[in-house]
Design an enzyme around this catalytic site. Structure first.
Site: not given
Ligand code: LIP
Length: 302
Positions: A76, A96, A98-99, A101, A240
């Site tokens: 990402e 990702d 941090i999915d 955020t 994601d």
């Protein structure tokens, strides 16, 4: 090949645990008032990014390039910094950092690191780790899906009946595109999911309810668990969903393109940015019936 897939899975599990520890430490220190975690905004104020997103992606990318220098990488933050996505038959890690955020910023504990691997363009390994609730989801093609390495997914064995949309719990998201067109279309779909059927609206479903976690990866993992029946979202990205698609498929669930084309029940193209996932059921016919009922409600959003 099988031996290597197991090796990649083990590697991804360890990497997700290490990345998760960085995420957890950042949340803990912010809650204790000691964090120096500056919040950064992308151009879109509903699509947030923090220093931790960037640091975790750098950490994962570095580890991957040391261990598998010949493998490709899609992430990402790498994309956000201008790198063009190239998708080939080579083993490709899709990450990702941090999915969820927005959840991470608020301390709402639906936050995950998502690490997927495609081989020959086929989603093959998927690991999603929520370090705040200590839940690790993992799967490799043909090897089943697990919660915390030992609990086989789905959690219901055999799966609960899946007979009609009116009995379903449906996960969906606000997403980051807040244009009137997209929000009106999403709200209209949610309205139809919840409303009673009537002569004026014969496709309304009066489903049990709707849920949002704020993380596409964790919504898909909830489908894999069997605790939500359906997840539908338009607008999220390949990073994601790449890992969790393997987890859903290995739990016996289906992930389809989340448009309203009823003829398209092929395995989803991970880059299509619209996803419809249906949990495991006792037969595929009931999954396809629910998919078809959902497609009656899904608006056209491009
Ligand atoms: C977010 C998703 C969320 C979705 C947002 C966004 P991020 O990912 O997981 O479910 O609605 O559009 O893509 O930005 O937190 O990695």
């Amino acid at each position: 090949i099988t031996v290597r897939v197991q090796e990649y899975l083990d590697f991804a599990i360890n990497l997700a645990k290490e990345a998760g520890a960085i995420i957890k430490a950042a949340v803990d220190s912010r809650m204790a008032g000691t964090g120096s975690n500056i919040e950064l905004k992308k151009e879109n104020p509903t699509d947030l990014v923090t220093e931790t997103d960037k640091a975790v992606e750098e950490f994962i990318k570095e580890r991957l390039s040391q261990t598998y220098p010949e493998h490709k990488f899609i992430g990402e933050e790498t994309f956000a910094s201008g790198t063009k996505t190239e998708f080939t038959h080579e083993p490709t890690w899709i990450v990702d950092p941090i999915d969820g955020t927005t959840n991470f910023i608020h301390g709402y504990p639906f936050v995950a690191v998502s690490i997927g691997l495609t081989i020959n363009k086929i989603p093959t390994v998927g690991v999603v780790f929520n370090p705040l609730l200590n839940e690790l989801y993992s799967a490799a093609k043909g090897k089943g899906a697990y919660l915390n390495l030992t609990q086989k997914l789905p959690l219901f064995n055999p799966p609960q009946p899946l007979d009609d949309l009116s009995h379903c719990l449906i996960a969906t998201e606000a997403g980051s595109d807040r244009s009137k067109l997209v929000i009106d279309a999403k709200i209209a779909a949610i309205h139809d999911m919840l409303q009673k059927k009537s002569d004026a609206n014969p496709f309304a479903a009066e489903a049990h309810s709707v849920r949002t976690t704020g993380s596409a990866a964790l919504n898909l993992c909830n489908v894999a668990k069997g605790i939500v029946d359906i997840y539908w979202e338009v607008g999220c990205w390949e990073w994601d969903v790449a890992a969790a698609i393997v987890i859903v498929a290995e739990s016996g669930g289906l992930v389809l393109e989340g448009g309203n084309d009823k003829s398209d029940n092929e395995p989803v193209n991970i880059f299509c940015r619209k996803y419809l996932a249906i949990r495991a059921a006792r037969d595929k016919k009931s999954q396809l019936k629910i998919a078809s009922q959902m497609k009656d409600l899904i608006p056209t959003i491009d």
